[in-house]
Design a protein around this motif. Structure first.
Motif, PDB file in Angstrom:
ATOM      1  N   CYS A 104     -14.997  17.283  -7.504  1.00 45.51           N
ATOM      2  CA  CYS A 104     -14.566  16.246  -8.436  1.00 45.51           C
ATOM      3  C   CYS A 104     -14.100  16.871  -9.741  1.00 45.51           C
ATOM      4  O   CYS A 104     -13.139  16.420 -10.354  1.00 45.51           O
ATOM      5  CB  CYS A 104     -15.702  15.269  -8.716  1.00 45.51           C
ATOM      6  SG  CYS A 104     -16.185  14.316  -7.287  1.00 45.51           S
ATOM      7  N   ILE A 123     -10.635  18.442  -9.260  1.00 47.04           N
ATOM      8  CA  ILE A 123      -9.570  17.453  -9.111  1.00 47.04           C
ATOM      9  C   ILE A 123      -9.350  16.715 -10.432  1.00 47.04           C
ATOM     10  O   ILE A 123      -8.219  16.505 -10.873  1.00 47.04           O
ATOM     11  CB  ILE A 123      -9.906  16.482  -7.962  1.00 47.04           C
ATOM     12  CG1 ILE A 123      -9.862  17.239  -6.643  1.00 47.04           C
ATOM     13  CG2 ILE A 123      -8.948  15.318  -7.950  1.00 47.04           C
ATOM     14  CD1 ILE A 123     -10.332  16.436  -5.464  1.00 47.04           C
ATOM     15  N   GLN A 163       3.476  11.487 -13.383  1.00 46.94           N
ATOM     16  CA  GLN A 163       4.155  12.749 -13.624  1.00 46.94           C
ATOM     17  C   GLN A 163       4.876  12.754 -14.964  1.00 46.94           C
ATOM     18  O   GLN A 163       5.277  13.784 -15.446  1.00 46.94           O
ATOM     19  CB  GLN A 163       5.151  13.041 -12.506  1.00 46.94           C
ATOM     20  CG  GLN A 163       4.483  13.257 -11.168  1.00 46.94           C
ATOM     21  CD  GLN A 163       3.743  14.563 -11.062  1.00 46.94           C
ATOM     22  OE1 GLN A 163       4.060  15.514 -11.744  1.00 46.94           O
ATOM     23  NE2 GLN A 163       2.720  14.615 -10.235  1.00 46.94           N
ATOM     24  N   SER A 204      -2.334  17.523 -15.488  1.00 42.06           N
ATOM     25  CA  SER A 204      -1.006  16.969 -15.227  1.00 42.06           C
ATOM     26  C   SER A 204      -0.644  15.907 -16.259  1.00 42.06           C
ATOM     27  O   SER A 204       0.518  15.570 -16.407  1.00 42.06           O
ATOM     28  CB  SER A 204      -0.941  16.372 -13.825  1.00 42.06           C
ATOM     29  OG  SER A 204      -1.567  15.114 -13.788  1.00 42.06           O
ATOM     30  N   LYS A 255      -7.510  18.860 -12.744  1.00 42.69           N
ATOM     31  CA  LYS A 255      -6.105  18.984 -12.366  1.00 42.69           C
ATOM     32  C   LYS A 255      -5.323  17.742 -12.788  1.00 42.69           C
ATOM     33  O   LYS A 255      -4.215  17.845 -13.304  1.00 42.69           O
ATOM     34  CB  LYS A 255      -6.017  19.190 -10.848  1.00 42.69           C
ATOM     35  CG  LYS A 255      -4.643  19.541 -10.353  1.00 42.69           C
ATOM     36  CD  LYS A 255      -4.305  20.989 -10.613  1.00 42.69           C
ATOM     37  CE  LYS A 255      -2.953  21.348  -9.999  1.00 42.69           C
ATOM     38  NZ  LYS A 255      -2.608  22.756 -10.202  1.00 42.69           N
ATOM     39  N   PHE A 256      -5.913  16.584 -12.548  1.00 43.89           N
ATOM     40  CA  PHE A 256      -5.259  15.341 -12.964  1.00 43.89           C
ATOM     41  C   PHE A 256      -5.038  15.355 -14.477  1.00 43.89           C
ATOM     42  O   PHE A 256      -3.952  15.051 -14.969  1.00 43.89           O
ATOM     43  CB  PHE A 256      -6.118  14.131 -12.594  1.00 43.89           C
ATOM     44  CG  PHE A 256      -6.102  13.798 -11.128  1.00 43.89           C
ATOM     45  CD1 PHE A 256      -5.281  14.480 -10.242  1.00 43.89           C
ATOM     46  CD2 PHE A 256      -6.918  12.782 -10.632  1.00 43.89           C
ATOM     47  CE1 PHE A 256      -5.266  14.174  -8.896  1.00 43.89           C
ATOM     48  CE2 PHE A 256      -6.902  12.473  -9.280  1.00 43.89           C
ATOM     49  CZ  PHE A 256      -6.083  13.167  -8.417  1.00 43.89           C
ATOM     50  N   PRO A 304     -14.483   6.677  -6.490  1.00 44.43           N
ATOM     51  CA  PRO A 304     -13.649   7.837  -6.800  1.00 44.43           C
ATOM     52  C   PRO A 304     -12.459   7.428  -7.644  1.00 44.43           C
ATOM     53  O   PRO A 304     -11.769   6.480  -7.292  1.00 44.43           O
ATOM     54  CB  PRO A 304     -13.190   8.306  -5.424  1.00 44.43           C
ATOM     55  CG  PRO A 304     -13.283   7.113  -4.551  1.00 44.43           C
ATOM     56  CD  PRO A 304     -14.395   6.290  -5.077  1.00 44.43           C
ATOM     57  N   PHE A 305     -12.236   8.149  -8.710  1.00 45.35           N
ATOM     58  CA  PHE A 305     -11.180   7.727  -9.611  1.00 45.35           C
ATOM     59  C   PHE A 305      -9.814   8.075  -9.037  1.00 45.35           C
ATOM     60  O   PHE A 305      -9.678   8.980  -8.222  1.00 45.35           O
ATOM     61  CB  PHE A 305     -11.360   8.340 -10.992  1.00 45.35           C
ATOM     62  CG  PHE A 305     -11.488   9.842 -10.968  1.00 45.35           C
ATOM     63  CD1 PHE A 305     -12.732  10.429 -11.086  1.00 45.35           C
ATOM     64  CD2 PHE A 305     -10.371  10.652 -10.838  1.00 45.35           C
ATOM     65  CE1 PHE A 305     -12.859  11.801 -11.075  1.00 45.35           C
ATOM     66  CE2 PHE A 305     -10.499  12.021 -10.832  1.00 45.35           C
ATOM     67  CZ  PHE A 305     -11.748  12.601 -10.943  1.00 45.35           C
ATOM     68  N   THR A 306      -8.833   7.320  -9.466  1.00 46.12           N
ATOM     69  CA  THR A 306      -7.458   7.597  -9.071  1.00 46.12           C
ATOM     70  C   THR A 306      -6.732   8.138 -10.287  1.00 46.12           C
ATOM     71  O   THR A 306      -7.182   7.984 -11.417  1.00 46.12           O
ATOM     72  CB  THR A 306      -6.767   6.302  -8.623  1.00 46.12           C
ATOM     73  OG1 THR A 306      -6.764   5.387  -9.724  1.00 46.12           O
ATOM     74  CG2 THR A 306      -7.486   5.680  -7.465  1.00 46.12           C
ATOM     75  N   LYS A 307      -5.615   8.764 -10.022  1.00 53.02           N
ATOM     76  CA  LYS A 307      -4.824   9.271 -11.136  1.00 53.02           C
ATOM     77  C   LYS A 307      -4.421   8.130 -12.055  1.00 53.02           C
ATOM     78  O   LYS A 307      -4.442   8.253 -13.276  1.00 53.02           O
ATOM     79  CB  LYS A 307      -3.565   9.953 -10.589  1.00 53.02           C
ATOM     80  CG  LYS A 307      -3.790  11.405 -10.279  1.00 53.02           C
ATOM     81  CD  LYS A 307      -2.658  11.967  -9.484  1.00 53.02           C
ATOM     82  CE  LYS A 307      -1.426  12.197 -10.317  1.00 53.02           C
ATOM     83  NZ  LYS A 307      -0.357  12.864  -9.547  1.00 53.02           N
ATOM     84  N   ARG A 367       2.633   5.175  -8.439  1.00 54.33           N
ATOM     85  CA  ARG A 367       1.644   5.908  -9.224  1.00 54.33           C
ATOM     86  C   ARG A 367       2.214   7.278  -9.586  1.00 54.33           C
ATOM     87  O   ARG A 367       2.096   7.746 -10.698  1.00 54.33           O
ATOM     88  CB  ARG A 367       0.375   6.058  -8.406  1.00 54.33           C
ATOM     89  CG  ARG A 367      -0.738   6.736  -9.173  1.00 54.33           C
ATOM     90  CD  ARG A 367      -1.984   6.771  -8.334  1.00 54.33           C
ATOM     91  NE  ARG A 367      -1.764   7.447  -7.086  1.00 54.33           N
ATOM     92  CZ  ARG A 367      -2.125   6.969  -5.912  1.00 54.33           C
ATOM     93  NH1 ARG A 367      -2.712   5.817  -5.817  1.00 54.33           N
ATOM     94  NH2 ARG A 367      -1.915   7.662  -4.825  1.00 54.33           N
ATOM     95  N   LYS A 368       2.848   7.879  -8.606  1.00 47.96           N
ATOM     96  CA  LYS A 368       3.361   9.211  -8.849  1.00 47.96           C
ATOM     97  C   LYS A 368       4.317   9.216 -10.020  1.00 47.96           C
ATOM     98  O   LYS A 368       4.223  10.032 -10.918  1.00 47.96           O
ATOM     99  CB  LYS A 368       4.102   9.697  -7.593  1.00 47.96           C
ATOM    100  CG  LYS A 368       3.392  10.872  -6.962  1.00 47.96           C
ATOM    101  CD  LYS A 368       4.024  11.198  -5.663  1.00 47.96           C
ATOM    102  CE  LYS A 368       3.515  10.319  -4.560  1.00 47.96           C
ATOM    103  NZ  LYS A 368       4.169  10.537  -3.303  1.00 47.96           N
ATOM    104  N   LYS A 369       5.231   8.245  -9.969  1.00 45.88           N
ATOM    105  CA  LYS A 369       6.210   8.214 -11.035  1.00 45.88           C
ATOM    106  C   LYS A 369       5.520   8.123 -12.381  1.00 45.88           C
ATOM    107  O   LYS A 369       5.866   8.824 -13.322  1.00 45.88           O
ATOM    108  CB  LYS A 369       7.159   7.026 -10.837  1.00 45.88           C
ATOM    109  CG  LYS A 369       8.288   7.391  -9.894  1.00 45.88           C
ATOM    110  CD  LYS A 369       9.012   6.146  -9.438  1.00 45.88           C
ATOM    111  CE  LYS A 369       9.655   6.384  -8.100  1.00 45.88           C
ATOM    112  NZ  LYS A 369       9.875   5.143  -7.376  1.00 45.88           N
ATOM    113  N   PRO A 401       1.421   4.483  -3.906  1.00 51.82           N
ATOM    114  CA  PRO A 401       1.353   5.891  -4.320  1.00 51.82           C
ATOM    115  C   PRO A 401       2.631   6.356  -5.004  1.00 51.82           C
ATOM    116  O   PRO A 401       2.590   7.103  -5.970  1.00 51.82           O
ATOM    117  CB  PRO A 401       1.147   6.629  -2.999  1.00 51.82           C
ATOM    118  CG  PRO A 401       0.633   5.617  -2.056  1.00 51.82           C
ATOM    119  CD  PRO A 401       1.248   4.319  -2.480  1.00 51.82           C
ATOM    120  N   ARG A 421       0.838  -1.190   0.000  1.00 54.15           N
ATOM    121  CA  ARG A 421       0.000   0.000   0.000  1.00 54.15           C
ATOM    122  C   ARG A 421       0.878   1.247   0.000  1.00 54.15           C
ATOM    123  O   ARG A 421       0.609   2.238  -0.670  1.00 54.15           O
ATOM    124  CB  ARG A 421      -0.887  -0.006   1.237  1.00 54.15           C
ATOM    125  CG  ARG A 421      -1.866   1.135   1.265  1.00 54.15           C
ATOM    126  CD  ARG A 421      -2.819   0.953   2.417  1.00 54.15           C
ATOM    127  NE  ARG A 421      -2.217   1.337   3.671  1.00 54.15           N
ATOM    128  CZ  ARG A 421      -2.410   2.512   4.255  1.00 54.15           C
ATOM    129  NH1 ARG A 421      -3.167   3.389   3.694  1.00 54.15           N
ATOM    130  NH2 ARG A 421      -1.853   2.781   5.401  1.00 54.15           N
TER     131      ARG A 421
END
Lengths: 164, 647
Positions: free
Chosen positions: B406, B409, B386, B416, B412-413, B496-499, B381-383, B378, B374
């Protein structure tokens, strides 16, 4: 770049030590990642504070709807639908921010208003009972929201955090 | 006074707040139970005597009927009376003693609602032989036989703790597995829906083409018959007619089948035969797929069968047995029943947020792994997020979402991910924007919105536009999902969606906008493998300018002579027959879908995009390799399948 990101992640979680289960960190961190400046946190701050306004306004509408349902017995059905959609509305944004408890309660409100039980199964409970359940859940969700708000305000070093 | 350890054990088991205040009664009874009854008598008489004292009547007294006694004021009784008569001040001890003498607390219905006549804080005790004004019957009161002791208690308590640890570990591991299964299942579910939907669409197109071909064939038969009749009549006529008719209209099919122009009836017969064979194949597959769908419906996986039978869960027609299909359906039901309550889709996530933190003892290695994964998620995911996905140009995304949080966000996603974003407050605004001519590469659509919901909006948009539309929703039960697909949505992004989920969605549907590292032209696949290049080019020309069938331009007869059959259709069967022989994998040939007769109004282009993007993405299939060959050989750059695509 990778090390910078890892750093951001650390500060992100380190800044929220006592969130417990009010706030799902992995979800909230996604939003923190979007901040350009880790000190200012302008983006996530504006999202979070925007949500506070949204939540307070929604709670206000819920209260209004509940008292309208109580004063006019025949309007109960309309108010149920209204409450359901208010619950759904707040469910989406609270889930996106990771406010798991608030989200779950909002989902309950959505269900009750749509003549469903906690689990989302259709029920033939009477309108008055459904309204009663919604009223109780609204009270609960306000408490859960306050807790999440307190944590978030602390995180953003809001002077209100300690009085809230 | 000396106190006995064993006695303390007993008291703690009895659940009372055992303390070590003097409790000589139990001391005596425990060690001298052979004399127990005598001592019982002493104690009971003490009690009797206490009740006879009228100064206590505000605190403890006989009951109204003399058959019981009542402690009216618990606190005063414990502090002032108990020490005088029983040399301790422990009410719980007192009650325990009474229980040993077989006194019972008198309950008034249930304790919450029943009201004791002596007030809510009163304790009333009763023994059949303990009565006011009947001192003699006190002799009949006996101590109850002592409860059998449980010497191995300490061991007992230790063992369960270890077992609990073990069981908890197993439980957590199992839940983890269940959750993985559920995620996998949902993924597969969506894939199944997509696949089945596409198969259905392909099949319906096939059937349509069949009909077109049959029309063409029957017309050609009539022309052929007339021609031969004519040729019997006159010499000079015969020559022209013969050249005229077949190439202009039968051309694609006939040239392919048999170039022998001096025997006009034979290609026709050949084509008819092919058509017949083909027909049988298609019918078989179609039935098969419907059968699968039916099976799933019948197994009760979903309560409401979709109207046109295009269920999301049918297996591919090539995977045979009904038994396996049934097995799958069963599994489907079971998994749903078991997994759903703990699943992420329900918002309950006991694995991560609640469960682990509430387990009071350290979890063994399995647990740590879960936490680790877990934690690392993140970061990973970040890598991935971005990084610039590498678009040829910024994709135009329409985000339809009524919730401001929503929407912001999500925007914004997307930002990015280097996308250009437009947003709409509800379905109505989305329809208006698209109707006004705004072009997007992808639409992300909330489902529940004011004014016009996402499904209805999609339905309307599909009347004039085929941009991929992704449902963003927390309602992802399989019947919901199949409804989304039926109304023309192309995919589902759970909320809720994730990046990560959002990026995957973009990469899946916008693969054609990405730079291809190995030099594959993103828009590539012009043709299925078995279609000769020349005919491909020809069919493309046919579409843009119907009159230019290469070999017979001068002989082209007015299209008006062929009522109801457009030149495009005349070309289509040709394109289409060969892919059919090669199997469904050939559906990537874009040309075959160019016919305006799309029976479902389904988003054909989108499906192509998706397939293309999939090719561009992870998995280069053999088809993709073939296409690459064609791309290199045929750099026409023509892209007939995206006429309305924004550029």
């Amino acid at each position: 770049m990778a090390s910078h990101l890892a750093e951001e992640s650390e500060t992100g979680s380190a800044g929220l030590p006592d969130s417990g289960d009010s706030l799902d960190l992995s979800t909230f961190e996604q939003i923190l990642e979007m901040d350009d400046d880790e000190d200012e946190r302008e983006f996530s701050r504006s999202i979070v504070y925007g949500f506070f306004e949204q939540a307070e306004a929604t709670f206000g509408k819920m209260d209004k709807s509940l008292s309208a349902a109580e004063s006019q017995k025949h309007q109960g059905e309309n108010e149920l639908a209204n409450l359901s959609s208010l619950g759904h509305f707040l469910k989406g944004s609270s889930a996106t921010l990771g406010m798991t408890k608030v989200k779950d309660s909002c989902e309950k409100i959505q269900h009750y208003g749509a003549h469903k039980d906690d689990a989302g199964q259709p029920t033939n409970m009477e309108d008055t009972l459904l309204l009663k359940k919604i009223k109780a859940t609204v009270a609960t969700v306000k408490v859960e929201y306050k807790e999440a708000e307190r944590i978030l305000k602390q995180f953003y070093h809001d002077p209100d955090a300690h009085t809230a | 006074m000396r106190f006995d350890d064993n006695m303390d054990d007993r008291q703690s088991i009895g659940g009372g707040s055992a303390n070590s205040s003097s409790d000589f009664v139990s001391y005596f009874h425990f060690h001298h139970h052979e004399n127990g009854d005598l001592l019982t008598l002493v104690q009971v008489r003490k009690l009797y005597k206490m009740l006879e004292d009228p100064s206590y009547s505000q605190v403890v007294r006989w009951g109204d009927d003399g058959g019981s006694f009542v402690v009216l004021e618990n606190e005063r009784f414990t502090k002032s009376i108990l020490p005088k008569h029983f040399k301790h001040s422990n009410f719980a001890s007192f009650v325990r003693q009474l229980n040993k003498y077989d006194f019972h607390k008198v309950r008034h219905n249930n304790e919450e609602n029943g009201h004791s006549p002596y007030g809510s804080g009163a304790w009333e005790f009763k023994h059949p032989e303990f009565k006011a004004n009947n001192k003699d019957s006190l002799d009949n009161i006996r101590r109850k036989a002592p409860a059998p002791r449980k010497p191995p208690q300490v061991v007992d308590e230790a063992a369960p703790t270890q077992q609990m640890d073990l069981v908890n570990t197993q439980l957590v591991a199992t839940q983890q597995q269940l959750q993985q299964l559920q995620q996998r299942y949902e993924e597969l579910n969506i894939h199944h829906s997509i696949l089945t939907q596409e198969l259905m669409n392909v099949q319906k197109t096939v059937v349509n083409h069949e009909h077109v071909m049959q029309n063409v064939m029957s017309y050609l038969h009539s022309v052929d018959a007339r021609q031969r009749r004519d040729s019997k009549i006159g010499g000079p006529f015969a020559h022209t007619e013969e050249n005229n008719v077949p190439p202009a209209n039968v051309d694609p099919a006939q040239q392919q089948i048999s170039p022998l122009e001096d025997e006009p009836a034979s290609p026709l017969q050949h084509a008819t035969k092919l058509l017949h064979d083909l027909n049988a194949d298609v019918q078989l597959n179609y039935k098969n797929l419907e059968h699968m769908s039916d099976l799933h419906n019948r197994n009760g996986a979903i309560s409401t069968p979709p109207p046109d039978g295009s269920r999301g869960h049918a297996r591919a027609p090539t995977s045979a047995g009904s038994s396996s299909s049934m097995g799958y359906a069963k599994l489907h039901g079971d998994t749903e029943a078991i997994v759903y309550p703990v699943g992420q889709s329900n918002g309950i996530d006991p694995m991560y947020s609640e469960h682990i933190h509430n387990i009071p003892y350290p979890m063994p290695s399995k647990e740590n792994e879960a936490v680790d994964s877990r934690m690392s998620a993140p970061a990973a995911r970040k890598k991935s997020t971005q990084v610039d996905p590498g678009w040829v140009r910024p994709p135009q995304i329409l985000l339809v979402e009524d919730d401001p949080t929503c929407r912001r966000i999500g925007s914004k996603f997307l930002y990015s991910f280097r996308c250009a974003i437009d947003s709409a407050f509800d379905g109505l605004e989305a329809v208006n924007k698209m109707n006004a001519g705004s072009k997007y590469d992808l639409v992300l659509m909330d489902i529940i919105m004011p004014n016009l919901d996402g499904v209805s909006a999609t339905h309307l948009i599909r009347q004039f536009d085929h941009t991929p539309i992704i449902a963003m929703t927390s309602n992802i039960r399989s019947d919901d999902i199949s409804m989304y697909f039926q109304h023309g949505m192309n995919d589902v992004l759970p909320k809720p969606f994730t990046k990560e989920g959002l990026l995957n969605m973009l990469e899946k549907h916008l693969g054609h906008l990405k730079h291809m590292p190995d030099g594959i032209e993103p828009m590539a696949p012009h043709q299925g493998s078995s279609i000769p290049q020349s005919s491909a080019a020809q069919s493309l020309k046919d579409e843009s300018s119907p009159a230019q069938s290469p070999s017979t331009i001068s002989n082209w007869q007015s299209p008006g002579q062929f009522p109801g059959i457009s030149p495009t259709h005349a070309a289509a069967p040709h394109q289409f027959m060969h892919p059919m022989h090669a199997g469904y994998s050939q559906e990537q040939s874009p040309v075959q879908f160019q016919t305006p007769h799309t029976p479902l109004g389904a988003p054909r282009q989108m499906q192509h995009r998706r397939q293309i993007s999939e090719i561009g993405g992870e998995d280069i299939s053999s088809d993709a390799k073939r296409q690459r060959m064609y791309d290199q050989a045929n750099p026409l750059g023509m892209n007939p399948m995206h006429p309305g695509r924004p550029r």
